[in-house]
Design an enzyme around this catalytic site. Structure first.
Site, mmCIF file in Angstrom:
data_model
loop_
_atom_site.group_PDB
_atom_site.id
_atom_site.type_symbol
_atom_site.label_atom_id
_atom_site.label_comp_id
_atom_site.label_asym_id
_atom_site.label_seq_id
_atom_site.Cartn_x
_atom_site.Cartn_y
_atom_site.Cartn_z
ATOM 1 N N HIS A 6 7.452 -11.722 8.951
ATOM 2 C CA HIS A 6 7.619 -11.247 7.561
ATOM 3 C C HIS A 6 6.268 -10.744 7.071
ATOM 4 C CE1 HIS A 6 9.442 -12.168 3.310
ATOM 5 N NE2 HIS A 6 8.613 -11.132 3.270
ATOM 6 N N HIS A 10 4.652 -7.112 5.235
ATOM 7 C CA HIS A 10 4.788 -5.737 4.727
ATOM 8 C C HIS A 10 3.483 -5.014 5.040
ATOM 9 C CE1 HIS A 10 8.339 -6.791 2.219
ATOM 10 N NE2 HIS A 10 7.770 -7.983 2.260
ATOM 11 N N HIS A 61 15.519 -9.593 2.164
ATOM 12 C CA HIS A 61 14.900 -10.575 1.275
ATOM 13 C C HIS A 61 16.027 -11.136 0.399
ATOM 14 C CE1 HIS A 61 11.158 -8.738 2.459
ATOM 15 N NE2 HIS A 61 10.431 -9.394 1.576
ATOM 16 N N GLU A 82 14.386 -15.445 -2.821
ATOM 17 C CA GLU A 82 12.938 -15.604 -3.068
ATOM 18 C C GLU A 82 12.818 -16.112 -4.514
ATOM 19 O OE1 GLU A 82 10.716 -11.938 -2.973
ATOM 20 O OE2 GLU A 82 8.764 -12.942 -3.030
ATOM 21 N N ASP A 140 3.559 -12.287 4.478
ATOM 22 C CA ASP A 140 4.146 -11.406 3.461
ATOM 23 C C ASP A 140 3.231 -10.225 3.107
ATOM 24 O OD1 ASP A 140 6.198 -10.572 1.809
ATOM 25 O OD2 ASP A 140 5.975 -12.153 0.318
ATOM 26 N N ASP A 141 2.335 -10.403 2.142
ATOM 27 C CA ASP A 141 1.397 -9.342 1.724
ATOM 28 C C ASP A 141 -0.010 -9.944 1.681
ATOM 29 O OD1 ASP A 141 3.390 -7.155 0.825
ATOM 30 O OD2 ASP A 141 4.096 -8.959 -0.201
#
Ligand code: ADE
Ligand code: ZN
Length: 330
Positions: free
Chosen positions: A16, A18, A196, A199, A277-278
């Site tokens: 996961h 991005h 997603h 969340e 994630d980010d």
């Protein structure tokens, strides 16, 4: 070997991530200058101060604004190459990354520019240091379904590069059912699907992703715990939930890491693993996520091992490849 060393040295898979979320502030400034793009920040310090989010929505606003500095194929290549080097540093041997074509196409960037930049950097990493990868194209759920079909048509032209499709962006008010027809077409064209869900959004969104979008994995999914029947289903099917601890704190899904429900999920035998994630926005790449959540929840060596084994089990590698990596985790 200390637990810290074990975390750092183990081979790992990340599921996961991005790619736009790996844009570091210094790279953002360099690209803004090179491409002559206005960004709403005066200094790197200014950027770091702006990274105080109240929720997913407040993060996405800054995230989409920052992505405007990505213009040329070389920019997408450099962004992805920088992440590939982080993988090497963190001993990530396999990564499954998301990209958001609509964030860029809206600004007049060609689909080929985006996918070729990303793909060529990953191919280079595969050849230079053996990083294996899959690319998953995400649709932005705050937009309508109908324009997404054109994007899917472009992805079909690059089928050999794009393994699956996903769903991201503002969750609440944009349920998976909005994209039922689109995901049906993606499945007919042999893309695997993920989404997603749960969340910030309710457990019903996880049910919808499973039943209407036929997803193989749920991204985040931490809200499943509110629905006993759903938890039972996820335990039975072992559908993976890609958990992102530092993201959940930065976006205020949980107040503190100590309150994160990852350990509870592990205890329930849910198929969970840790992801970043980010990372450029949330304060750390994969190892940092593992280190901080281990400390906060006092996870044991066998729990850490389980998370790392699960990262391979939950990946889209072949069964043989999964076994080979799992056997190497000691
Ligand atoms: N896009 C990038 N990061 C995201 C997240 N955590 N949730 C939804 N959409 C995203
Ligand atoms: Zn995400």
């Amino acid at each position: 070997m200390s637990l810290l060393e074990f975390i750092k040295k183990s081979p790992k898979a990340e599921l996961h991530l991005h790619i736009e979320g790996t844009l570091e502030p210094d790279q953002m400034f360099d690209l803004a200058k090179k491409n002559n793009i206005q960004i709403p920040f005066k200094s790197i310090e200014d950027v770091k101060n702006a990274y105080n989010f109240n929720n997913l929505e407040s993060f996405l606003k800054i995230y989409y604004e920052s992505a405007k500095v990505l213009v040329k194929e070389q920019d997408f290549f450099d962004l992805t190459w920088a992440y590939a080097l982080k993988c090497k540093e963190d001993n990530i041997v396999h990564t499954e990354i998301f990209f958001d074509p609509q964030t860029h196409i809206e600004r007049g960037i060609n689909f080929d520019v985006i996918i070729n930049g990303i793909y060529n950097a990953l191919r280079k990493a595969e050849q230079k240091f053996g990083l294996s990868f899959k690319i998953i194209m995400c649709f932005l759920r705050h937009l309508d379904e109908s324009p997404c079909f054109k994007i899917l048509d472009q992805a079909i032209l690059h089928k050999e590069k794009i393994f699956g499709v996903g769903l991201d962006s503002s969750e609440i008010g944009n349920p998976p059912r909005k994209f039922k027809k689109l995901f049906k077409k993606a499945l007919e064209n042999n893309f695997i699907t993920v989404a997603h869900a749960g969340e910030e959004g309710p457990p019903e969104y996880i049910w919808e992703a499973l039943k209407l979008l036929n997803v193989k994995r749920i991204d985040h999914g931490v809200q499943c715990i509110k629905d006993k029947e759903l938890v039972a289903e996820l335990i039975k099917t072992q559908i993976p939930l890609t958990i992102c601890p530092l993201s959940n704190i930065k976006l205020k899904v949980f107040k503190t890491l100590e309150e994160h429900n990852l350990k509870k999920m592990l205890d329930l035998n849910l198929m969970v693993m840790v992801n970043s994630d980010d990372p450029a926005y949330f304060g750390g790449y994969l190892n940092q996520n593992l280190i901080e959540i281990q400390q906060a929840l006092r996870l044991s060596r066998s729990e850490i091992k389980k998370l790392i084994v699960n990262s391979f089990k939950s990946s889209f590698l072949t069964e043989i490849q999964k076994k080979e990596w799992i056997n190497k985790i000691k």
